[in-house]
Design a protein around this motif. Structure first.
Motif, mmCIF file in Angstrom:
data_model
loop_
_atom_site.group_PDB
_atom_site.id
_atom_site.type_symbol
_atom_site.label_atom_id
_atom_site.label_comp_id
_atom_site.label_asym_id
_atom_site.label_seq_id
_atom_site.Cartn_x
_atom_site.Cartn_y
_atom_site.Cartn_z
ATOM 1 N N SER A 30 0.809 -1.218 0.000
ATOM 2 C CA SER A 30 0.000 0.000 0.000
ATOM 3 C C SER A 30 0.843 1.269 0.000
ATOM 4 N N SER A 31 2.150 1.162 0.228
ATOM 5 C CA SER A 31 2.992 2.353 0.237
ATOM 6 C C SER A 31 3.479 2.729 -1.159
ATOM 7 N N TYR A 32 3.188 1.923 -2.155
ATOM 8 C CA TYR A 32 3.630 2.178 -3.521
ATOM 9 C C TYR A 32 2.570 2.924 -4.320
ATOM 10 N N CYS A 33 3.031 3.700 -5.280
ATOM 11 C CA CYS A 33 2.177 4.159 -6.362
ATOM 12 C C CYS A 33 2.379 3.181 -7.520
ATOM 13 N N LEU A 34 1.338 2.968 -8.288
ATOM 14 C CA LEU A 34 1.375 1.930 -9.314
ATOM 15 C C LEU A 34 1.012 2.498 -10.676
ATOM 16 N N GLY A 35 1.600 1.934 -11.693
ATOM 17 C CA GLY A 35 1.341 2.436 -13.025
ATOM 18 C C GLY A 35 1.344 1.334 -14.069
ATOM 19 N N TRP A 36 0.820 1.674 -15.225
ATOM 20 C CA TRP A 36 0.858 0.803 -16.398
ATOM 21 C C TRP A 36 1.615 1.517 -17.518
ATOM 22 N N PHE A 37 2.466 0.778 -18.182
ATOM 23 C CA PHE A 37 3.174 1.250 -19.359
ATOM 24 C C PHE A 37 2.949 0.230 -20.472
ATOM 25 N N ARG A 38 3.264 0.635 -21.692
ATOM 26 C CA ARG A 38 3.200 -0.301 -22.799
ATOM 27 C C ARG A 38 4.361 -0.058 -23.742
ATOM 28 N N LEU A 39 4.726 -1.119 -24.428
ATOM 29 C CA LEU A 39 5.842 -1.061 -25.357
ATOM 30 C C LEU A 39 5.432 -1.761 -26.638
ATOM 31 N N ALA A 40 5.398 -0.998 -27.717
ATOM 32 C CA ALA A 40 5.055 -1.540 -29.019
ATOM 33 C C ALA A 40 6.316 -1.633 -29.871
ATOM 34 N N PRO A 41 6.349 -2.562 -30.824
ATOM 35 C CA PRO A 41 7.525 -2.701 -31.690
ATOM 36 C C PRO A 41 7.866 -1.385 -32.382
ATOM 37 N N GLY A 42 9.109 -0.994 -32.304
ATOM 38 C CA GLY A 42 9.546 0.223 -32.967
ATOM 39 C C GLY A 42 9.216 1.506 -32.235
ATOM 40 N N LYS A 43 8.634 1.394 -31.054
ATOM 41 C CA LYS A 43 8.261 2.574 -30.274
ATOM 42 C C LYS A 43 8.910 2.529 -28.904
ATOM 43 N N GLY A 44 8.954 3.666 -28.256
ATOM 44 C CA GLY A 44 9.490 3.732 -26.904
ATOM 45 C C GLY A 44 8.472 3.284 -25.878
ATOM 46 N N ARG A 45 8.915 3.238 -24.626
ATOM 47 C CA ARG A 45 8.012 2.850 -23.543
ATOM 48 C C ARG A 45 6.999 3.973 -23.334
ATOM 49 N N ASP A 46 5.742 3.638 -23.408
ATOM 50 C CA ASP A 46 4.658 4.602 -23.428
ATOM 51 C C ASP A 46 3.869 4.487 -22.126
ATOM 52 N N TRP A 47 3.808 5.575 -21.356
ATOM 53 C CA TRP A 47 3.034 5.565 -20.133
ATOM 54 C C TRP A 47 1.550 5.522 -20.452
ATOM 55 N N VAL A 48 0.789 4.740 -19.709
ATOM 56 C CA VAL A 48 -0.641 4.564 -19.954
ATOM 57 C C VAL A 48 -1.475 5.186 -18.830
ATOM 58 N N ALA A 49 -1.203 4.782 -17.603
ATOM 59 C CA ALA A 49 -2.017 5.250 -16.474
ATOM 60 C C ALA A 49 -1.252 5.018 -15.183
ATOM 61 N N ALA A 50 -1.679 5.706 -14.132
ATOM 62 C CA ALA A 50 -1.060 5.531 -12.822
ATOM 63 C C ALA A 50 -2.064 5.865 -11.742
ATOM 64 N N THR A 51 -1.803 5.350 -10.570
ATOM 65 C CA THR A 51 -2.643 5.636 -9.425
ATOM 66 C C THR A 51 -1.775 5.970 -8.232
ATOM 67 N N GLY A 52 -2.246 6.906 -7.427
ATOM 68 C CA GLY A 52 -1.516 7.270 -6.238
ATOM 69 C C GLY A 52 -1.665 6.209 -5.164
ATOM 70 N N ARG A 53 -1.071 6.450 -4.028
ATOM 71 C CA ARG A 53 -1.148 5.483 -2.933
ATOM 72 C C ARG A 53 -2.598 5.251 -2.540
ATOM 73 N N GLU A 54 -2.914 3.991 -2.346
ATOM 74 C CA GLU A 54 -4.239 3.570 -1.891
ATOM 75 C C GLU A 54 -5.337 4.047 -2.831
ATOM 76 N N ASP A 55 -4.990 4.164 -4.127
ATOM 77 C CA ASP A 55 -6.003 4.406 -5.146
ATOM 78 C C ASP A 55 -6.729 5.735 -4.968
ATOM 79 N N VAL A 56 -6.084 6.713 -4.361
ATOM 80 C CA VAL A 56 -6.744 7.998 -4.105
ATOM 81 C C VAL A 56 -6.883 8.811 -5.388
ATOM 82 N N GLN A 57 -5.864 8.747 -6.238
ATOM 83 C CA GLN A 57 -5.911 9.539 -7.463
ATOM 84 C C GLN A 57 -5.616 8.654 -8.671
ATOM 85 N N GLU A 58 -6.131 9.061 -9.819
ATOM 86 C CA GLU A 58 -5.898 8.344 -11.054
ATOM 87 C C GLU A 58 -5.377 9.314 -12.100
#
Length: 123
Positions: A30-58
């Motif tokens: 619960s002390s971590y913030c969590l995120g999703w990234f994606r990586l497509a062929p030929g592209k850089g790492r692309d941030w998708v979404a993130a949430t603050g601690r305990e899902d307070v913010q998106e």
């Protein structure tokens, strides 16, 4: 550190939906913030979404806002990414990640731990 394991990827047609899961294990989840990234062929790492601690913010990248929803179930130590209205350009390997600093969550460098990824293919 926290260990992360993604699942739920697959192949869908354009306009379809998928729900990705990221199971976490380790200390102080619960002390971590969590995120999703994606990586497509030929592209850089692309941030998708993130949430603050305990899902307070998106937070969402403009490219997925209104279509994707990030959430977490703290009782199950699991992060989710509900993806609706999928497009071919969403095709990528999707990774979940955990950050202890919770700063600059759109920057992959802010994250300490990563999962192995799950493939999403939209045709």
């Amino acid at each position: 550190h926290v260990q992360l394991v993604e699942s739920g990827g697959g192949s869908v047609q354009s306009g379809g939906s998928l729900k990705l899961s990221c199971a976490a294990s380790g200390n102080r989840y619960s002390s971590y913030c969590l995120g999703w990234f994606r990586l497509a062929p030929g592209k850089g790492r692309d941030w998708v979404a993130a949430t603050g601690r305990e899902d307070v913010q998106e937070y969402y990248a403009d490219s997925v806002k209104g279509r994707f929803t990030i959430s977490q179930d703290n009782a199950k130590n699991t992060l989710y990414l509900q993806m609706n209205s999928l497009k071919p350009e969403d095709t990528a390997m999707y990774y979940c990640a955990a950050s202890t600093t919770c700063r600059d969550l759109a920057d992959w460098g802010a994250y300490d731990d990563w999962g192995q990824g799950t493939q999403v293919t939209v045709s």
